[in-house]
Design an enzyme around this catalytic site. Structure first.
Site, PDB file in Angstrom:
ATOM      1  N   GLU A  65       0.811  -1.236   0.000  1.00  0.00           N
ATOM      2  CA  GLU A  65       0.000   0.000   0.000  1.00  0.00           C
ATOM      3  C   GLU A  65       0.839   1.279   0.000  1.00  0.00           C
ATOM      4  OE1 GLU A  65      -2.720  -0.405   3.300  1.00  0.00           O
ATOM      5  OE2 GLU A  65      -3.787  -2.055   2.325  1.00  0.00           O
ATOM      6  N   HIS A  82     -10.379  -6.174  -2.414  1.00  0.00           N
ATOM      7  CA  HIS A  82     -11.443  -5.986  -1.426  1.00  0.00           C
ATOM      8  C   HIS A  82     -12.579  -5.240  -2.127  1.00  0.00           C
ATOM      9  CE1 HIS A  82      -9.039  -7.318   1.967  1.00  0.00           C
ATOM     10  NE2 HIS A  82      -8.071  -6.489   1.634  1.00  0.00           N
ATOM     11  N   ASN A 106       2.193  -5.190  -3.177  1.00  0.00           N
ATOM     12  CA  ASN A 106       0.784  -5.508  -2.920  1.00  0.00           C
ATOM     13  C   ASN A 106       0.009  -4.213  -2.640  1.00  0.00           C
ATOM     14  OD1 ASN A 106      -1.208  -7.665  -2.312  1.00  0.00           O
ATOM     15  ND2 ASN A 106      -1.150  -6.887  -0.207  1.00  0.00           N
ATOM     16  N   ASP A 111     -12.171 -10.387  -0.910  1.00  0.00           N
ATOM     17  CA  ASP A 111     -13.471 -10.493  -0.242  1.00  0.00           C
ATOM     18  C   ASP A 111     -14.437  -9.595  -0.992  1.00  0.00           C
ATOM     19  OD1 ASP A 111     -12.544  -8.048   0.818  1.00  0.00           O
ATOM     20  OD2 ASP A 111     -12.496  -8.760   2.889  1.00  0.00           O
ATOM     21  N   GLU A 142      -6.096 -10.771  -1.260  1.00  0.00           N
ATOM     22  CA  GLU A 142      -6.929 -10.540  -0.065  1.00  0.00           C
ATOM     23  C   GLU A 142      -8.404 -10.487  -0.440  1.00  0.00           C
ATOM     24  OE1 GLU A 142      -5.527  -7.170   2.240  1.00  0.00           O
ATOM     25  OE2 GLU A 142      -3.434  -7.660   1.867  1.00  0.00           O
TER      26      GLU A 142
HETATM   27  C1  XIL Z   1      -6.450  -6.257   8.262  1.00  0.00           C
HETATM   28  C2  XIL Z   1      -6.808  -7.415   9.166  1.00  0.00           C
HETATM   29  O1  XIL Z   1      -7.709  -8.257   8.489  1.00  0.00           O
HETATM   30  C3  XIL Z   1      -7.416  -6.918  10.461  1.00  0.00           C
HETATM   31  O2  XIL Z   1      -7.570  -7.996  11.396  1.00  0.00           O
HETATM   32  C4  XIL Z   1      -6.541  -5.839  11.084  1.00  0.00           C
HETATM   33  O3  XIL Z   1      -7.201  -5.293  12.210  1.00  0.00           O
HETATM   34  C5  XIL Z   1      -6.238  -4.740  10.081  1.00  0.00           C
HETATM   35  O4  XIL Z   1      -5.640  -5.316   8.926  1.00  0.00           O
HETATM   36  N1  XIL Z   1      -4.982  -4.602   3.667  1.00  0.00           N
HETATM   37  C6  XIL Z   1      -4.012  -5.450   4.143  1.00  0.00           C
HETATM   38  C7  XIL Z   1      -4.307  -6.325   5.307  1.00  0.00           C
HETATM   39  O5  XIL Z   1      -2.942  -5.563   3.528  1.00  0.00           O
HETATM   40  O6  XIL Z   1      -3.168  -6.560   6.094  1.00  0.00           O
HETATM   41  C8  XIL Z   1      -5.412  -5.778   6.159  1.00  0.00           C
HETATM   42  O7  XIL Z   1      -5.730  -6.747   7.155  1.00  0.00           O
HETATM   43  C9  XIL Z   1      -6.609  -5.424   5.313  1.00  0.00           C
HETATM   44  C10 XIL Z   1      -6.269  -4.385   4.282  1.00  0.00           C
END
Ligand code: XIL
Length: 301
Positions: A127, A205, A169, A236, A234
Site C-alpha cells: 500500500e 477488497h 501488494n 473479499d 486478499e
Molecule cells: C487487516 C486485518 O484483516 C485486520 O484484522 C486488522 O485489524 C487490520 O488489517 N490490507 C491489508 C491487510 O494488507 O493486512 C489488512 O488486514 C486489510 C487491508
C-alpha cells in the site's frame, strides 16, 4: 473437484486464505482450513507491530505457529507484510529519516531471514501509493525517508530470502486507473533497472463503493505482460446470494484467463472471521457452511 484447493490445483493455481493464529484451536475453522486451502497468509501475525514490538527484539511465536502448521499440512505460505505504513509498532512510528530507514532494513533482513526458504512469496511493500488520480506515492513516514525506500526494501528482501518471490501488494489497483498505472510504471522501471521484483498482489477488497472492475482481467494481464506473476491476495466481496456468487466466479475466470495469475487468496474463512464481517464477504457462513459463492468458485474452476 470437491474442494477449493483441488479445483484450483487442477488448473495449476493455488487457493489460499488469511488465517488468525488465535483461531487455530477452533475445530470448525481448522477443519475448513485444512480441507479447502493450499496457501496461507497470516492475517496480522507477520506485520511489523507483531514481529518487532520492541526495536530489534523479535517475536515470532504466533507467526511461527501459522507457518509450521501450514507446512505440516502441505500448504504454502505468503509472507505479509515486510514494509507498510500501517500496523507499525509505536517505536517505528516515532522514528524518521535515516533512523527509520535503517530500522526498516533491519526489520526486513531479520524477518525474511527467520523465514528464509519457507515463504512462497513476500509482500515486501504494501500500500505505498496514494488513492485518487495523482498517481503519487502515499505520504507516509517510510516515503519521507526518500523515494528509493521501495527499491531498498526489495533489494534487502532478496538478499535475506533469495528463493522467495517478492511482491508489491496494494488495493484499489484492481482495475486500470491512475493508482494501478503508477504501480505498473514502478514495476516496469524496476524490471528495466534490475531491481528485484517477481510479482504484484491485487488485494481485491470489493464492496458497492468499490466494486469488481469491468477491466479487472485486462489490468491483471497488463502486469503479467511485463513478465511478473500476478496474485489475488486478499479477496473479499461484500454481498450475498447470486450477485456475490457471480462476482466471485468472475474473479476466478479472470485469474484463469491470465497465464501468469498464480492463485487466489480470500481474506478469511467464515463471514464471522472477516475484518468486515457485517459485509458477509467470504465463502463460508458464520456456521462454516459453504455459501452460494463457494459453489460458484468451485464451478468456475
Ligand atoms: C487487516 C486485518 O484483516 C485486520 O484484522 C486488522 O485489524 C487490520 O488489517 N490490507 C491489508 C491487510 O494488507 O493486512 C489488512 O488486514 C486489510 C487491508
Amino acid at each position: 473437484a470437491t474442494t477449493l484447493g483441488s479445483a484450483a490445483a487442477a488448473k495449476s493455481r493455488y487457493f489460499g486464505t488469511a488465517v488468525a493464529a488465535y483461531k487455530l484451536g477452533d475445530a470448525t475453522y481448522a477443519g475448513i482450513l485444512d480441507r479447502e486451502f493450499t496457501m496461507v497468509t497470516a492475517e496480522n501475525e507477520m506485520k511489523w507491530d507483531a514481529t518487532e514490538p520492541t526495536q530489534n527484539s523479535f517475536s515470532y511465536t504466533s507467526a511461527d505457529t501459522i507457518v509450521a502448521r501450514a507446512r505440516a499440512n502441505g500448504q504454502r505460505v505468503r509472507g505479509h507484510a515486510l514494509a507498510w505504513h500501517s500496523q507499525q509498532p509505536g517505536w517505528a512510528q516515532s522514528l524518521s529519516g535515516s533512523a527509520l530507514r535503517s530500522a526498516m532494513v533491519n526489520h526486513i533482513t531479520k524477518v525474511a531471514t527467520h523465514y528464509r526458504g519457507q515463504i512462497y512469496a513476500w509482500d515486501v511493500v504494501n500500500e505505498a501509493f496514494a488513492d485518487g488520480s495523482s498517481g503519487a506515492r502515499r505520504d507516509s513516514n517510510l516515503q519521507q525517508t526518500g523515494n528509493d525506500w521501495i527499491e531498498v526494501a526489495f533489494r534487502t528482501a532478496r538478499a535475506a530470502d533469495p528463493d522467495a518471490k517478492l511482491c508489491y501488494n496494494d488495493y484499489n489497483t484492481d482495475g486500470v486507473n491512475a493508482k494501478s498505472t503508477a504501480v505498473y510504471n514502478m514495476v516496469k522501471d524496476f524490471l528495466a533497472r534490475g531491481v528485484p521484483i517477481d510479482c504484484v498482489g491485487f488485494q481485491s477488497h470489493f464492496n458497492p463503493a468499490s466494486p469488481l472492475p469491468a477491466d479487472y482481467q485486462a489490468n491483471l494481464q497488463r502486469f503479467a505482460d511485463l513478465g511478473v506473476e500476478v496474485q489475488i491476495t486478499e479477496l473479499d466481496i461484500a454481498g450475498s446470494g447470486s450477485a456475490q456468487a457471480d462476482s466471485y466466479a468472475r474473479v476466478v475466470r479472470a485469474c484463469l484467463a491470465v497465464t501468469r495469475c498464480a492463485g487466489i487468496t480470500v481474506w478469511g474463512i467464515r463471514d464471522s472471521d472477516s475484518w468486515r464481517a457485517s459485509d458477509t464477504p467470504l465463502l463460508f457462513d458464520g456456521n462454516g457452511n459453504p455459501k452460494a459463492a463457494y459453489t460458484s468458485v468451485l464451478t468456475a474452476f
